[in-house]
Design a protein around this motif. Sequence first.
Motif, PDB file in Angstrom:
ATOM      1  N   UNK A   3       4.659  15.695   9.596  1.00  0.00           N
ATOM      2  CA  UNK A   3       4.223  16.255   8.181  1.00  0.00           C
ATOM      3  C   UNK A   3       4.555  15.606   7.447  1.00  0.00           C
ATOM      4  N   UNK A   4       5.491  14.514   7.359  1.00  0.00           N
ATOM      5  CA  UNK A   4       5.755  13.694   6.265  1.00  0.00           C
ATOM      6  C   UNK A   4       4.580  12.549   6.265  1.00  0.00           C
ATOM      7  N   UNK A   5       4.198  12.263   7.652  1.00  0.00           N
ATOM      8  CA  UNK A   5       3.015  11.339   7.774  1.00  0.00           C
ATOM      9  C   UNK A   5       1.992  12.002   7.183  1.00  0.00           C
ATOM     10  N   UNK A   6       1.597  12.942   7.379  1.00  0.00           N
ATOM     11  CA  UNK A   6       0.354  13.765   6.886  1.00  0.00           C
ATOM     12  C   UNK A   6       0.255  13.691   5.190  1.00  0.00           C
ATOM     13  N   UNK A   7       1.445  13.771   4.766  1.00  0.00           N
ATOM     14  CA  UNK A   7       1.559  13.854   3.462  1.00  0.00           C
ATOM     15  C   UNK A   7       1.469  12.629   2.630  1.00  0.00           C
ATOM     16  N   UNK A   8       2.271  11.596   3.418  1.00  0.00           N
ATOM     17  CA  UNK A   8       2.133  10.145   2.477  1.00  0.00           C
ATOM     18  C   UNK A   8       1.205   9.147   3.138  1.00  0.00           C
ATOM     19  N   UNK A   9       0.504   9.612   4.320  1.00  0.00           N
ATOM     20  CA  UNK A   9      -0.495   8.566   4.353  1.00  0.00           C
ATOM     21  C   UNK A   9      -1.381   7.928   3.534  1.00  0.00           C
ATOM     22  N   UNK A  10      -2.214   9.015   2.592  1.00  0.00           N
ATOM     23  CA  UNK A  10      -2.887   8.443   1.848  1.00  0.00           C
ATOM     24  C   UNK A  10      -2.303   7.456   0.752  1.00  0.00           C
ATOM     25  N   UNK A  11      -0.879   7.823   0.218  1.00  0.00           N
ATOM     26  CA  UNK A  11      -0.302   6.998  -0.793  1.00  0.00           C
ATOM     27  C   UNK A  11      -0.091   5.737  -0.024  1.00  0.00           C
ATOM     28  N   UNK A  12       0.422   5.853   1.130  1.00  0.00           N
ATOM     29  CA  UNK A  12       0.858   4.578   1.734  1.00  0.00           C
ATOM     30  C   UNK A  12      -0.107   3.525   2.095  1.00  0.00           C
ATOM     31  N   UNK A  13      -1.634   4.112   2.457  1.00  0.00           N
ATOM     32  CA  UNK A  13      -2.656   3.173   2.555  1.00  0.00           C
ATOM     33  C   UNK A  13      -3.083   2.595   1.079  1.00  0.00           C
ATOM     34  N   UNK A  14      -2.819   3.253   0.100  1.00  0.00           N
ATOM     35  CA  UNK A  14      -3.199   2.675  -1.229  1.00  0.00           C
ATOM     36  C   UNK A  14      -2.082   1.424  -1.735  1.00  0.00           C
ATOM     37  N   UNK A  15      -0.869   2.220  -1.466  1.00  0.00           N
ATOM     38  CA  UNK A  15       0.182   1.288  -2.084  1.00  0.00           C
ATOM     39  C   UNK A  15       0.469  -0.068  -1.110  1.00  0.00           C
ATOM     40  N   UNK A  59      -3.152  13.663  15.777  1.00  0.00           N
ATOM     41  CA  UNK A  59      -3.158  14.571  14.612  1.00  0.00           C
ATOM     42  C   UNK A  59      -3.600  13.641  13.275  1.00  0.00           C
ATOM     43  N   UNK A  60      -2.649  12.504  13.302  1.00  0.00           N
ATOM     44  CA  UNK A  60      -2.993  11.679  12.065  1.00  0.00           C
ATOM     45  C   UNK A  60      -3.940  10.691  12.049  1.00  0.00           C
ATOM     46  N   UNK A  61      -4.726  10.635  13.097  1.00  0.00           N
ATOM     47  CA  UNK A  61      -5.701   9.657  13.238  1.00  0.00           C
ATOM     48  C   UNK A  61      -6.899   9.937  12.342  1.00  0.00           C
ATOM     49  N   UNK A  62      -7.363  11.368  11.998  1.00  0.00           N
ATOM     50  CA  UNK A  62      -8.436  11.436  11.104  1.00  0.00           C
ATOM     51  C   UNK A  62      -8.020  11.258   9.775  1.00  0.00           C
ATOM     52  N   UNK A  63      -6.939  11.385   9.432  1.00  0.00           N
ATOM     53  CA  UNK A  63      -6.159  11.047   8.157  1.00  0.00           C
ATOM     54  C   UNK A  63      -6.059   9.821   7.834  1.00  0.00           C
ATOM     55  N   UNK A  64      -5.847   8.831   8.844  1.00  0.00           N
ATOM     56  CA  UNK A  64      -5.766   7.402   8.693  1.00  0.00           C
ATOM     57  C   UNK A  64      -7.332   6.887   8.569  1.00  0.00           C
ATOM     58  N   UNK A  65      -8.184   7.591   9.270  1.00  0.00           N
ATOM     59  CA  UNK A  65      -9.491   7.157   9.198  1.00  0.00           C
ATOM     60  C   UNK A  65     -10.059   7.267   7.907  1.00  0.00           C
TER      61      UNK A  65
END
Lengths: 92, 203
Positions: free
Chosen positions: B131-143, B160-166
């Motif tokens: 859950x935390x991963x889903x929420x923060x991946x966009x932020x982590x990728x940017x920062x 599960x988090x692969x499409x969000x990373x992609x």
Amino acid sequence: MASIFGALVLGFVLSKAVRFPEKAQNIIGNLSTVAIFLLLFIMGITIGADPEVMADLGSLGLKAFLIAAAAVTGSILAVWAGTALVRRVARD
Amino acid sequence: MTKYLVLTLILGILCGHFFVDPILIPRFEMALEWALLLLLFAVGVELGFTKHLGRQLRSMPRAVLLLPFVIALASVLSAVIVNLFIGLHPIEAAAVASGFGWYSLSGLLIAQSYDTALGTLAFLANVMRELIAIVIIPFVARRFGYLSAVAPGGATAMDVTLPIISRNTDAQTTIAAFYSGTVLTLLVPIIVPLLIKWAQVFR
């Protein structure tokens, strides 16, 4: 595990074999979004329907959150530092 | 998008809690597997659309091979450190963190061969990691850069988090994420039983 890899490869091969027009690509691009919503909804059901898990959420929830948050934070910082290190070594 | 993902999960939990009989859980678990396959199929299709994938793969630094091991080590060490405020045995905390987000397996392994309460804790901690991963991946990728966005998902970086990373990084990072998630997924059934065996010595 094997089926997961199989599904990924199947999708990859299919999209290479069939040349989809731009419009179809955009529509198919939304497929993974639909799938992840479906996945999270069903995952929620399996958690919510389990009375034991729901009962323990109160007592174990904070501990679980602390461990999860620590693991996430630590691994992000480690990869971040590692990437910076590799870049510096590569430059020198 | 993130907001709606979390809302969807909460909606699912509420639906499950109020409308679904526990007897039906195995059926929903099976549906979960199908949804997972659909997700991976979709990610595969999207990867196929990427141009110059081969060239991108060849230009990937070899250090990326270390990625899952860095993530594993940092996850376990961080859990042992934060455990100073929790008070489990350090090896128990390490075992819980070694689920790397694969909640179903880590919870099951620990509950069956060690202790039900610790198994439930492992289940919850790894659900929360996802859950935390889903929420923060966009932020982590940017920062913190694209590669760092692979870390929070742990083993779930392959599903599960692969499409969000992609969605938040590039094709090269998506491949690295799939590789890292796969290695971590393979490590879970090796490391968790080892740590549990070790923890039993101290019990």
